[in-house]
Design an enzyme around this catalytic site. Structure first.
Site, mmCIF file in Angstrom:
data_model
loop_
_atom_site.group_PDB
_atom_site.id
_atom_site.type_symbol
_atom_site.label_atom_id
_atom_site.label_comp_id
_atom_site.label_asym_id
_atom_site.label_seq_id
_atom_site.Cartn_x
_atom_site.Cartn_y
_atom_site.Cartn_z
ATOM 1 C CG HIS A 1 2.371 6.567 5.142
ATOM 2 N ND1 HIS A 1 1.197 6.986 4.503
ATOM 3 C CD2 HIS A 1 3.057 6.731 4.024
ATOM 4 C CE1 HIS A 1 1.288 7.295 3.107
ATOM 5 N NE2 HIS A 1 2.463 6.916 2.830
HETATM 6 C C1 BDR Z 1 3.553 2.505 3.987
HETATM 7 O O1 BDR Z 1 4.698 1.685 3.212
HETATM 8 C C2 BDR Z 1 5.817 2.073 3.156
HETATM 9 O O2 BDR Z 1 6.311 2.530 1.845
HETATM 10 C C3 BDR Z 1 5.968 3.309 4.270
HETATM 11 O O3 BDR Z 1 7.070 3.424 4.820
HETATM 12 C C4 BDR Z 1 4.764 2.971 5.131
HETATM 13 O O4 BDR Z 1 4.906 2.104 6.254
HETATM 14 C C5 BDR Z 1 2.830 3.207 3.392
HETATM 15 O O5 BDR Z 1 1.942 2.675 2.794
#
Ligand code: BDR
Ligand code: CA
Length: 311
Positions: free
Chosen positions: A239
């Site tokens: 992400h």
């Molecule tokens: C987000 O939540 C975290 O687990 C990841 O690093 C990302 O920033 C995705 O939902």
């Protein structure tokens, strides 16, 4: 001229990818990395940031530790996706370096105050550091060019069916950020779930024989397993580097200007990004919401960035 940026993050496998991408590219000038809990405790996320920088041979970026809880509640750690210590069971060599002896929020303020140009913030974790910065240093708000964050989603959740993990972890902080009046780009799950990394990509990274690429491939192995088992995905999304990519190559995601608010109540809905796509609220847009992504351009950009770290 390179864009001055601060990365506020909770490394975390995909945060690690965001750091590697940001530090590899000449379009960005990473002035500081500030940490927050979320994927795991802030002790681990800070250690991970420092160890990753050392492994990659990245010198001179100040790191400061931030919040280990949300404004109004404890964090719900993401160790089921990132492993207990945050890097998917991968332990990097100890950098032998400590964070600065100042709080994350004060480092952000220092960087913003001292910068000749307005600074872009790239938050990729829960948002208490950013919310506290806005509350404690309102005089510095005009010196923020842009907040390009990873969080939320249009009609998607991952921490609950309705809420994404970063916003779920601190809904009140997210609401403060979206009410700030600053230019915000929201890169959410509706876009990040379109770019999946697979065994083809880990093989490519390993074939370089380089230590950063090989370590990252091992983190990605863990993540692909976790996403397969827990979400039934045929690969792992990364992400956070998408928010970085949008700053260094604006337009890699397409956006729609919308009114966005963050729900703060409800066992499932706290942290929900409520995105008014069709203007039913009549509220003016306060964010550019990512709606689509150039997947091949992003995947190539990220792999090439990770591969360029030589031993
Ligand atoms: C987000 O939540 C975290 O687990 C990841 O690093 C990302 O920033 C995705 O939902
Ligand atoms: Ca993150």
């Amino acid at each position: 001229m390179a864009i001055p940026v601060v990365l506020d993050c909770d490394p975390g496998v995909d945060d690690a990818a965001g750091i590697l991408l940001a530090c590899a590219r000449p379009e960005l000038d990473v002035r500081a990395i500030t940490t927050v809990g979320g994927n795991t405790s802030v002790i681990h996320t800070t250690r991970n940031a420092l160890d990753l920088l050392a492994l990659a041979g990245i010198d001179g970026i100040p790191v400061a530790r931030g919040a280990d809880r949300a404004l109004m509640r404890p964090f719900l750690l993401g160790t089921h996706i990132h492993g207990a210590t945050g890097f998917g069971g991968v332990t990097l060599p100890d950098a032998g370096r400590a964070p600065l002896p100042i709080a994350a929020v004060d480092l952000i303020a220092r960087v913003v105050r001292e910068s000749a140009e307005p600074v872009t913030l790239i938050p990729t974790g829960p948002l208490p550091n950013i919310a506290l910065f806005l509350l404690l240093y309102p005089e510095l708000k005009p010196r923020i060019a842009h907040i390009c964050l990873m969080g939320g989603g249009v009609y998607e959740g991952n921490a609950t069916p309705a809420a994404e993990a970063n916003f779920r972890n601190d809904p009140e902080a997210a609401r403060i950020v979206f009410a700030s009046g600053l230019p915000i780009t929201m890169v959410g799950l509706n876009v990040t779930h379109r770019a999946l990394f697979t065994a083809e990509h880990t093989s490519r990274l390993r074939n370089t024989g380089r230590k950063v690429a090989t370590a990252f491939a091992a983190m990605l192995d863990f993540r692909m397993r976790a996403y397969g088992e827990q979400f039934g995905f045929a690969g792992a999304p990364l992400h956070d580097p998408i928010a970085v990519a949008e700053v260094l190559r604006p337009g890699i995601v397409t956006t729609q200007a919308c009114a966005v608010t963050i729900e703060t109540d409800g066992p499932y809905t706290a942290g929900r990004s409520v995105v008014d796509l069709s203007g039913v609220t009549g509220a003016p847009p306060n964010a550019d919401v990512a709606m689509d992504i150039n997947v091949p351009a992003f995947v190539t950009m990220l792999l090439e960035a990770i591969e360029q770290y030589t031993d």
